[in-house]
Motif scaffolding. Structure first.
Motif, PDB file in Angstrom:
ATOM      1  N   SER A   1       0.825  -1.212   0.000  1.00 56.19           N
ATOM      2  CA  SER A   1       0.000   0.000   0.000  1.00 56.19           C
ATOM      3  C   SER A   1       0.860   1.264   0.000  1.00 56.19           C
ATOM      4  CB  SER A   1      -0.958   0.008   1.189  1.00 56.19           C
ATOM      5  OG  SER A   1      -0.244   0.063   2.389  1.00 56.19           O
ATOM      6  N   GLY A   2       2.179   1.125  -0.069  1.00 56.17           N
ATOM      7  CA  GLY A   2       3.068   2.272  -0.146  1.00 56.17           C
ATOM      8  C   GLY A   2       4.456   1.867  -0.574  1.00 56.17           C
ATOM      9  N   ILE A   3       5.148   2.774  -1.276  1.00 53.06           N
ATOM     10  CA  ILE A   3       6.525   2.547  -1.722  1.00 53.06           C
ATOM     11  C   ILE A   3       7.319   3.813  -1.424  1.00 53.06           C
ATOM     12  CG2 ILE A   3       8.063   2.091  -3.667  1.00 53.06           C
ATOM     13  CD1 ILE A   3       5.755   0.723  -5.080  1.00 53.06           C
ATOM     14  N   GLU A   4       8.514   3.628  -0.883  1.00 51.79           N
ATOM     15  CA  GLU A   4       9.436   4.737  -0.662  1.00 51.79           C
ATOM     16  C   GLU A   4      10.785   4.328  -1.217  1.00 51.79           C
ATOM     17  OE1 GLU A   4      11.710   6.601   3.158  1.00 51.79           O
ATOM     18  OE2 GLU A   4       9.550   6.311   3.379  1.00 51.79           O
ATOM     19  N   SER A   5      11.502   5.271  -1.823  1.00 55.44           N
ATOM     20  CA  SER A   5      12.833   4.945  -2.333  1.00 55.44           C
ATOM     21  C   SER A   5      13.713   6.181  -2.309  1.00 55.44           C
ATOM     22  CB  SER A   5      12.749   4.400  -3.760  1.00 55.44           C
ATOM     23  OG  SER A   5      12.427   5.410  -4.675  1.00 55.44           O
ATOM     24  N   PHE A   6      15.024   5.946  -2.404  1.00 55.16           N
ATOM     25  CA  PHE A   6      15.948   7.058  -2.575  1.00 55.16           C
ATOM     26  C   PHE A   6      17.014   6.670  -3.586  1.00 55.16           C
ATOM     27  CE2 PHE A   6      18.489   4.793   0.547  1.00 55.16           C
ATOM     28  CZ  PHE A   6      19.796   5.083   0.180  1.00 55.16           C
ATOM     29  N   HIS A   7      17.525   7.676  -4.279  1.00 52.53           N
ATOM     30  CA  HIS A   7      18.526   7.481  -5.321  1.00 52.53           C
ATOM     31  C   HIS A   7      19.895   7.892  -4.796  1.00 52.53           C
ATOM     32  CE1 HIS A   7      20.822   8.570  -8.992  1.00 52.53           C
ATOM     33  NE2 HIS A   7      20.215   7.502  -9.463  1.00 52.53           N
ATOM     34  N   ASP A   8      20.921   7.105  -5.120  1.00 50.43           N
ATOM     35  CA  ASP A   8      22.298   7.412  -4.748  1.00 50.43           C
ATOM     36  C   ASP A   8      23.064   7.696  -6.038  1.00 50.43           C
ATOM     37  OD1 ASP A   8      25.165   6.892  -4.307  1.00 50.43           O
ATOM     38  OD2 ASP A   8      24.541   6.267  -2.296  1.00 50.43           O
ATOM     39  N   ASN A   9      23.596   8.924  -6.173  1.00 56.26           N
ATOM     40  CA  ASN A   9      24.297   9.311  -7.400  1.00 56.26           C
ATOM     41  C   ASN A   9      25.587   8.523  -7.625  1.00 56.26           C
ATOM     42  OD1 ASN A   9      22.433  11.204  -8.255  1.00 56.26           O
ATOM     43  ND2 ASN A   9      23.386  12.856  -7.088  1.00 56.26           N
ATOM     44  N   HIS A  10      26.231   8.058  -6.559  1.00 54.64           N
ATOM     45  CA  HIS A  10      27.454   7.268  -6.716  1.00 54.64           C
ATOM     46  C   HIS A  10      27.142   5.939  -7.407  1.00 54.64           C
ATOM     47  CE1 HIS A  10      31.328   5.424  -5.912  1.00 54.64           C
ATOM     48  NE2 HIS A  10      30.679   4.400  -5.391  1.00 54.64           N
ATOM     49  N   PHE A  11      26.114   5.254  -6.955  1.00 55.42           N
ATOM     50  CA  PHE A  11      25.739   3.952  -7.530  1.00 55.42           C
ATOM     51  C   PHE A  11      24.812   4.099  -8.731  1.00 55.42           C
ATOM     52  CE2 PHE A  11      26.875   2.778  -3.182  1.00 55.42           C
ATOM     53  CZ  PHE A  11      27.687   1.680  -3.416  1.00 55.42           C
ATOM     54  N   GLU A  12      24.178   5.276  -8.891  1.00 52.98           N
ATOM     55  CA  GLU A  12      23.163   5.487  -9.916  1.00 52.98           C
ATOM     56  C   GLU A  12      22.104   4.381  -9.827  1.00 52.98           C
ATOM     57  OE1 GLU A  12      22.840   8.152 -11.300  1.00 52.98           O
ATOM     58  OE2 GLU A  12      24.781   9.043 -11.733  1.00 52.98           O
ATOM     59  N   ASP A  13      21.599   4.198  -8.609  1.00 54.00           N
ATOM     60  CA  ASP A  13      20.580   3.176  -8.350  1.00 54.00           C
ATOM     61  C   ASP A  13      19.705   3.639  -7.198  1.00 54.00           C
ATOM     62  OD1 ASP A  13      19.166   0.815  -8.642  1.00 54.00           O
ATOM     63  OD2 ASP A  13      20.569  -0.381  -7.468  1.00 54.00           O
ATOM     64  N   ARG A  14      18.659   2.872  -6.930  1.00 53.53           N
ATOM     65  CA  ARG A  14      17.701   3.173  -5.870  1.00 53.53           C
ATOM     66  C   ARG A  14      17.572   2.010  -4.900  1.00 53.53           C
ATOM     67  NH1 ARG A  14      14.303   7.211  -5.815  1.00 53.53           N
ATOM     68  NH2 ARG A  14      14.532   8.674  -7.515  1.00 53.53           N
ATOM     69  N   LYS A  15      17.288   2.365  -3.645  1.00 49.97           N
ATOM     70  CA  LYS A  15      16.871   1.391  -2.632  1.00 49.97           C
ATOM     71  C   LYS A  15      15.391   1.629  -2.389  1.00 49.97           C
ATOM     72  CE  LYS A  15      19.664   0.466   0.859  1.00 49.97           C
ATOM     73  NZ  LYS A  15      20.618   0.615   1.985  1.00 49.97           N
ATOM     74  N   PHE A  16      14.661   0.545  -2.100  1.00 50.91           N
ATOM     75  CA  PHE A  16      13.213   0.610  -1.936  1.00 50.91           C
ATOM     76  C   PHE A  16      12.787   0.035  -0.588  1.00 50.91           C
ATOM     77  CE2 PHE A  16      14.023   0.478  -6.437  1.00 50.91           C
ATOM     78  CZ  PHE A  16      13.093   1.345  -6.982  1.00 50.91           C
ATOM     79  N   LYS A  17      11.776   0.657   0.005  1.00 43.97           N
ATOM     80  CA  LYS A  17      11.083   0.082   1.161  1.00 43.97           C
ATOM     81  C   LYS A  17       9.597   0.122   0.853  1.00 43.97           C
ATOM     82  CE  LYS A  17      12.618   2.832   4.498  1.00 43.97           C
ATOM     83  NZ  LYS A  17      12.737   3.557   5.789  1.00 43.97           N
TER      84      LYS A  17
END
Length: 193
Positions: A62-78
């Motif tokens: 019912s919800g998604i949160e993520s952040f982007h890291d410019n070093h890895f050029e990728d996202r982590k998700f919760k």
């Protein structure tokens, strides 16, 4: 009244090496149904690593949160997972890859279905991810032994056949949430060697 994830649109930016997401949530129109509980997970993946996530105990995203890291050029998700009282999931399937690397995708969950899990793989060349959603129907007419029981029943998920060529094999693994005795079998994908 709760809400559930009912659609996602995503476009990739070559300039930013990132995706922009538009998430659609739909209010649960059944006023007689209430969530028994909802909770946020920790981050479900590491940078540049696969994301293989499924709400435990038959919960729904019912919800998604993520952040982007410019070093890895990728996202982590919760994820925020919610559970209904007396809920059973059934007729679960994987959508198949919704996008190719660098491509736009738009997915709307079919009527009376809900997203329970997400599989995603990252590739360092385009610095992008592909996504595959696990979608289920739910039923509130489960065979519970007492009206106070809140245990959810979950069916096994099987992938739907796809005509698209893929370079990934399907495999079954156990996802452990805290207690190693309570592992949850989920279907995932891995790259061919």
């Amino acid at each position: 009244m709760g809400q559930y994830l009912s659609g996602v649109q995503s476009a990739f930016s070559d300039y930013h090496h990132d995706r922009k997401f538009r998430v659609q949530c739909t209010p649960d129109y059944r006023s007689y149904i209430h969530y028994s509980y909802c909770s946020w997970t920790d981050y479900a993946n590491e940078m540049d690593m696969p994301l293989i996530f499924q709400c435990r105990d038959g919960g729904l995203i019912s919800g998604i949160e993520s952040f982007h890291d410019n070093h890895f050029e990728d996202r982590k998700f919760k994820f925020k997972c919610c559970h209904y009282k007396y809920m059973c999931t059934y007729d679960c399937f994987y959508t198949g890859w919704l996008n190719s690397f660098g491509a736009y995708y738009s997915y709307e969950v079919p009527h009376n279905h809900f997203v329970r899990g997400i599989v995603s793989l990252h590739n360092n060349v385009p610095e992008d991810r592909v996504f595959d959603f696990e979608v289920c129907s739910i039923n509130f007419d489960c065979d519970h032994t007492s009206p106070t029981t809140t245990t959810s029943t979950t069916t096994t998920t099987t992938p739907r056949p796809t005509t698209a060529r893929t370079t990934y094999d399907v495999f079954l693994l156990s996802m452990v949430h805290g207690d190693p005795q309570k592992s949850v079998p989920i279907l995932g994908r891995r790259s061919r060697a």
